[in-house]
Enzyme design. Structure first.
Site, PDB file in Angstrom:
ATOM      1  N   CYS A  85      -0.507 -67.783 -58.351  1.00  0.00           N
ATOM      2  CA  CYS A  85      -1.752 -67.744 -59.102  1.00  0.00           C
ATOM      3  C   CYS A  85      -1.937 -66.349 -59.692  1.00  0.00           C
ATOM      4  CB  CYS A  85      -2.984 -68.086 -58.279  1.00  0.00           C
ATOM      5  SG  CYS A  85      -2.941 -69.739 -57.607  1.00  0.00           S
TER       6      CYS A  85
ATOM      7  N   ARG B 163       3.181 -66.227 -62.643  1.00  0.00           N
ATOM      8  CA  ARG B 163       2.712 -66.372 -61.262  1.00  0.00           C
ATOM      9  C   ARG B 163       2.330 -67.813 -60.910  1.00  0.00           C
ATOM     10  NH1 ARG B 163       1.504 -61.431 -59.075  1.00  0.00           N
ATOM     11  NH2 ARG B 163       0.350 -62.488 -57.430  1.00  0.00           N
TER      12      ARG B 163
ATOM     13  N   TRP C 144      -0.965 -71.843 -59.340  1.00  0.00           N
ATOM     14  CA  TRP C 144       0.154 -72.491 -58.649  1.00  0.00           C
ATOM     15  C   TRP C 144      -0.510 -73.291 -57.535  1.00  0.00           C
ATOM     16  CZ3 TRP C 144       2.466 -72.805 -53.819  1.00  0.00           C
ATOM     17  CH2 TRP C 144       3.761 -73.348 -53.808  1.00  0.00           C
TER      18      TRP C 144
ATOM     19  N   ASN D 295      -6.721 -66.684 -55.474  1.00  0.00           N
ATOM     20  CA  ASN D 295      -5.275 -66.750 -55.217  1.00  0.00           C
ATOM     21  C   ASN D 295      -5.095 -66.676 -53.710  1.00  0.00           C
ATOM     22  OD1 ASN D 295      -2.486 -66.351 -55.131  1.00  0.00           O
ATOM     23  ND2 ASN D 295      -2.666 -64.163 -55.536  1.00  0.00           N
ATOM     24  N   GLY D 296      -4.363 -67.624 -53.125  1.00  0.00           N
ATOM     25  CA  GLY D 296      -4.144 -67.610 -51.673  1.00  0.00           C
ATOM     26  C   GLY D 296      -4.505 -68.948 -51.071  1.00  0.00           C
TER      27      GLY D 296
ATOM     28  N   GLU E  26      23.735 -66.456 -53.987  1.00  0.00           N
ATOM     29  CA  GLU E  26      22.837 -66.076 -55.087  1.00  0.00           C
ATOM     30  C   GLU E  26      23.143 -66.901 -56.345  1.00  0.00           C
ATOM     31  OE1 GLU E  26      20.179 -64.602 -55.358  1.00  0.00           O
ATOM     32  OE2 GLU E  26      20.009 -63.930 -57.422  1.00  0.00           O
TER      33      GLU E  26
ATOM     34  N   LYS F   6      20.397 -69.383 -58.146  1.00  0.00           N
ATOM     35  CA  LYS F   6      20.016 -69.285 -59.568  1.00  0.00           C
ATOM     36  C   LYS F   6      20.149 -70.654 -60.240  1.00  0.00           C
ATOM     37  CE  LYS F   6      18.408 -65.555 -59.956  1.00  0.00           C
ATOM     38  NZ  LYS F   6      18.211 -65.430 -58.628  1.00  0.00           N
TER      39      LYS F   6
ATOM     40  N   GLU G 151      17.356 -73.146 -58.997  1.00  0.00           N
ATOM     41  CA  GLU G 151      15.991 -72.919 -59.462  1.00  0.00           C
ATOM     42  C   GLU G 151      15.838 -73.074 -60.968  1.00  0.00           C
ATOM     43  OE1 GLU G 151      15.960 -68.027 -59.086  1.00  0.00           O
ATOM     44  OE2 GLU G 151      14.132 -69.104 -58.723  1.00  0.00           O
TER      45      GLU G 151
ATOM     46  N   HIS H 129      35.684 -76.306 -42.301  1.00  0.00           N
ATOM     47  CA  HIS H 129      34.857 -76.773 -41.179  1.00  0.00           C
ATOM     48  C   HIS H 129      33.832 -77.815 -41.644  1.00  0.00           C
ATOM     49  CE1 HIS H 129      36.709 -73.760 -38.655  1.00  0.00           C
ATOM     50  NE2 HIS H 129      36.544 -72.912 -39.656  1.00  0.00           N
TER      51      HIS H 129
ATOM     52  N   LYS I  22       6.462 -66.692 -59.445  1.00  0.00           N
ATOM     53  CA  LYS I  22       7.201 -65.445 -59.245  1.00  0.00           C
ATOM     54  C   LYS I  22       6.948 -64.835 -57.864  1.00  0.00           C
ATOM     55  CE  LYS I  22       9.729 -61.966 -60.637  1.00  0.00           C
ATOM     56  NZ  LYS I  22      11.177 -62.195 -60.623  1.00  0.00           N
TER      57      LYS I  22
END
Ligand code: M6R
Length: 614
Positions: A2, A27, A75, A101-102, A484, A488, A491, A507, A609
């Site tokens: 947010c 955000r 968000w 926000n939260g 990584e 990428k 997402e 394995h 983000k």
């Protein structure tokens, strides 16, 4: 998560707020909304979806002009991402508006209490409860700031709140616990935002708010108190980048710009940290050499891409500094019983400095009396304040949700820390440390070289846009690079992607290999002959089973060519520094493939983000 903007001044508030929201949209982009106070009345507008939807609504039906306002980009946590749950939320009278926000953890109890008291709630959010609590508190007396302080005392969880009230048309009130909020100090105008990017076009003078503080923002001044109303100490600072850094600068996406900025970001992170005598000087770390000599164990905590930087740090710290090093997902760390003591150094890595899991891990480590060092990219964020010392990465603002330049600069930071500890503890000779620093200083030019040769990688990405799955393999530091690369792709391209340690293949994961499956393999330098030869065998094993092998290896490595369906060459560098060059093709690959699929790479679905909730 947010984004929040508040404004009071002389300009049309709506323009300032919407422009700020555009810079904070990274955000969260589930919905957006604004409130403007004009002629003693509150006007609000809100729409589900990206900011563009709100802009269209505002163009169709512009609210009355006012010079005080606030805005929110969401968000979603509590309540579906629809118009009804979009912020701002109002009290019953429509005279108080709140954005948040939260997560307010005790919201269910508060909502029931409010409903029993006769309030009518119109959304499914936790936030709306605050608007109604403020309504009650205002009736009890005092102004909006006093009401906010009393309400905050009743809230559990994480919150940044901003509220306005028709009863005080020159006042915006903000409150902060565990979620970010900064003040922008202007001339005859002031700003509140989750991130300085929202007001950087108007002022670079900022105030960092601390935990449990309430800020009163008026046109001609800013007052900060704690939740009990006592004046609070605040830290003023000047933002060292300008508005151009927060703009796309001709690129289609922030991510493309941020990938391209990596050579500079790496150079900037090295700047000023290497003395004329070639020795490292990291005074800003605020942890003394004596304290570093007393450290007997290092634990790194981080999330996502920053966690991958931590995994690479482990190899560097153990090799150069000779200290045992564990790396832990921050979200797991505090829910087990990690063994820490005063001689443990906990390093928390976070681009934003606001990731809730990382902050909680830091607090947990603090309780166990460990020494705390942050690696962070955002000045004024929470993490540096909660650590004993901090090493800032100088990547500049990273706006695309997918982390790129922040990752490379985090690697530089951990290399610097590992070499500095080696220097202080004498685990490496001075000339060995110096030689490695000289190699580090050449890395910007090496990253630049990688960027110049990315066209075949882009072509490859486009050709794989319809694949269902891509695997990534690596050994040693190539393993976190593989993780990584897979992150990428997940997402951005919403594809099944997994990273494995190549040695683990037999394995279990080798069962995934089937005809034509693309497998990207990160090959260590030839100088690491045992490692190198083992991964060449792994490539042969998967190729024999039908995999389409895409091999990233250092220039001149002919030994892998016969087994590579596609060979991507990167400059030769020492093993530990290799992630700085091998990660870049994976970033470009994911970005291009996602773009080919028509995705918005700056704002991938379901993500935000900064993850400021647990
Ligand atoms: O701000 P932080 O470094 O603490 O963020 C941690 C993760 O949320 C972040 O790295 C995330 O994994 C990125 N979107 C990955 O590209």
């Amino acid at each position: 998560m947010c984004g929040i903007v508040g404004y009071v001044g002389a300009r049309p508030a709506l323009d300032v707020v919407v422009e700020g929201l555009a810079r904070l949209e990274y955000r969260g982009y589930d919905s957006a909304g604004v409130a403007v106070l004009a002629d003693g009345e509150l006007a609000t507008a809100k729409r589900a979806g990206k900011l563009v939807n709100l802009r269209e609504a505002l163009a169709e039906e512009p609210p009355p002009a006012g010079t005080l306002g606030m805005g929110h980009t969401r968000w979603a946590t509590h309540g579906a991402p629809n118009d009804r749950n979009a912020h701002p939320h109002l009290d019953c009278s429509g005279r108080v508006a709140v954005i948040h926000n939260g997560i307010i953890e005790n919201f269910a109890a508060l909502r029931s209490e409010l409903e029993e008291g006769g309030h009518k709630l119109n959304s499914d959010t936790d936030t709306e409860a605050v608007a109604h609590l403020l309504e009650d508190e205002l009736k009890r007396g005092g102004d909006l700031a006093a009401a906010m302080r009393r309400v905050c005392g009743r809230l559990e969880g994480a919150f940044t709140l901003v509220a306005v009230h028709t009863g005080d048309p020159d006042l915006v009130v903000g409150a902060r616990r565990n979620s970010p909020l900064v003040v922008g100090v202007g001339d005859g105008e002031n700003f509140l935002a989750s991130d300085v990017a929202a007001f950087i076009a108007h002022t670079r003078d900022a105030i960092e708010l601390g935990q449990d503080q309430v800020v009163e923002l008026r046109r001609d001044g800013v007052t900060v108190t704690d939740f009990d109303g006592r004046p609070a100490e605040v830290k003023e600072y000047h933002v060292d980048w300008d508005v151009s850094a927060a703009e796309k600068g001709g690129y289609d996406y922030f991510m493309l710009k941020e990938i391209a900025e990596q050579p500079r970001a790496v150079a900037d992170t090295l700047l000023g940290r290497i003395g004329a005598d070639g020795r490292l000087s990291l005074d800003e770390m605020r942890i003394t050499d004596q304290e570093l000599r007393e450290v007997d164990k290092i634990i790194i905590v981080a999330c996502g891409t920053s966690y991958h930087a931590g995994l690479i740090a482990k190899y560097a710290i153990e090799h150069w500094a000779g200290l045992p090093c564990e790396v832990e997902l921050a979200s797991e760390f505090r829910y087990r019983d990690p063994i820490l003591s005063r001689s443990t150094l906990v390093i928390a890595i976070s681009q934003s400095g606001e990731t809730m899991d990382a902050l909680m891990a830091v607090r947990h480590a603090r309780q166990q009396h460990a020494k705390l060092l942050g690696i962070c990219n955002v000045n004024g964020s929470t993490l540096p304040r909660e650590c004993d010392g901090v090493l800032y990465t100088h990547a500049g603002p990273e706006i695309a949700v997918a982390s790129t330049k922040a990752f490379l600069t985090q690697l530089v930071a951990v290399y610097l820390i590992a070499l500095y500890i080696a220097q202080v503890r004498g685990t490496k000779w001075g000339d060995e440390v110096f030689a490695m620093i000289q190699l580090l200083e050449r890395m910007p030019e090496k990253v630049d070289k990688v960027l110049e040769t990315m066209e075949p990688v882009r072509e490859l990405a486009r050709s794989l846009a319809n694949e269902r799955s891509v695997l990534f393999l690596g050994r040693h530091v190539g393993f976190p690079v593989a993780l990584e690369g897979a992150l990428k792709l997940k997402e951005l391209a919403y594809m099944h992607a997994e990273g494995f340690a190549a040695g683990e293949l037999k394995h279990g994961p080798i069962a995934l290999i089937e005809e034509g499956l693309p497998v990207i393999v990160v090959v260590p330098p030839r100088a690491r002959d045992v490692l190198h030869d083992k991964i060449v065998s792994n490539i042969q094993e998967i190729r024999a089973r039908g995999a389409r092998t895409i091999v990233i290896a250092e220039e001149g490595d002919e030994s892998v060519a016969p087994y590579a369906d596609t060979l991507i060459s990167v400059p030769a560098v020492p093993t530990l520094l290799q992630p700085l060059v091998t990660t870049v093709p994976l970033q470009v690959f994911a970005c291009e493939l996602a773009t080919a699929k028509g995705h918005d790479v700056d704002q991938p679905r379901n993500l935000a983000k900064s993850v400021t909730v647990e």
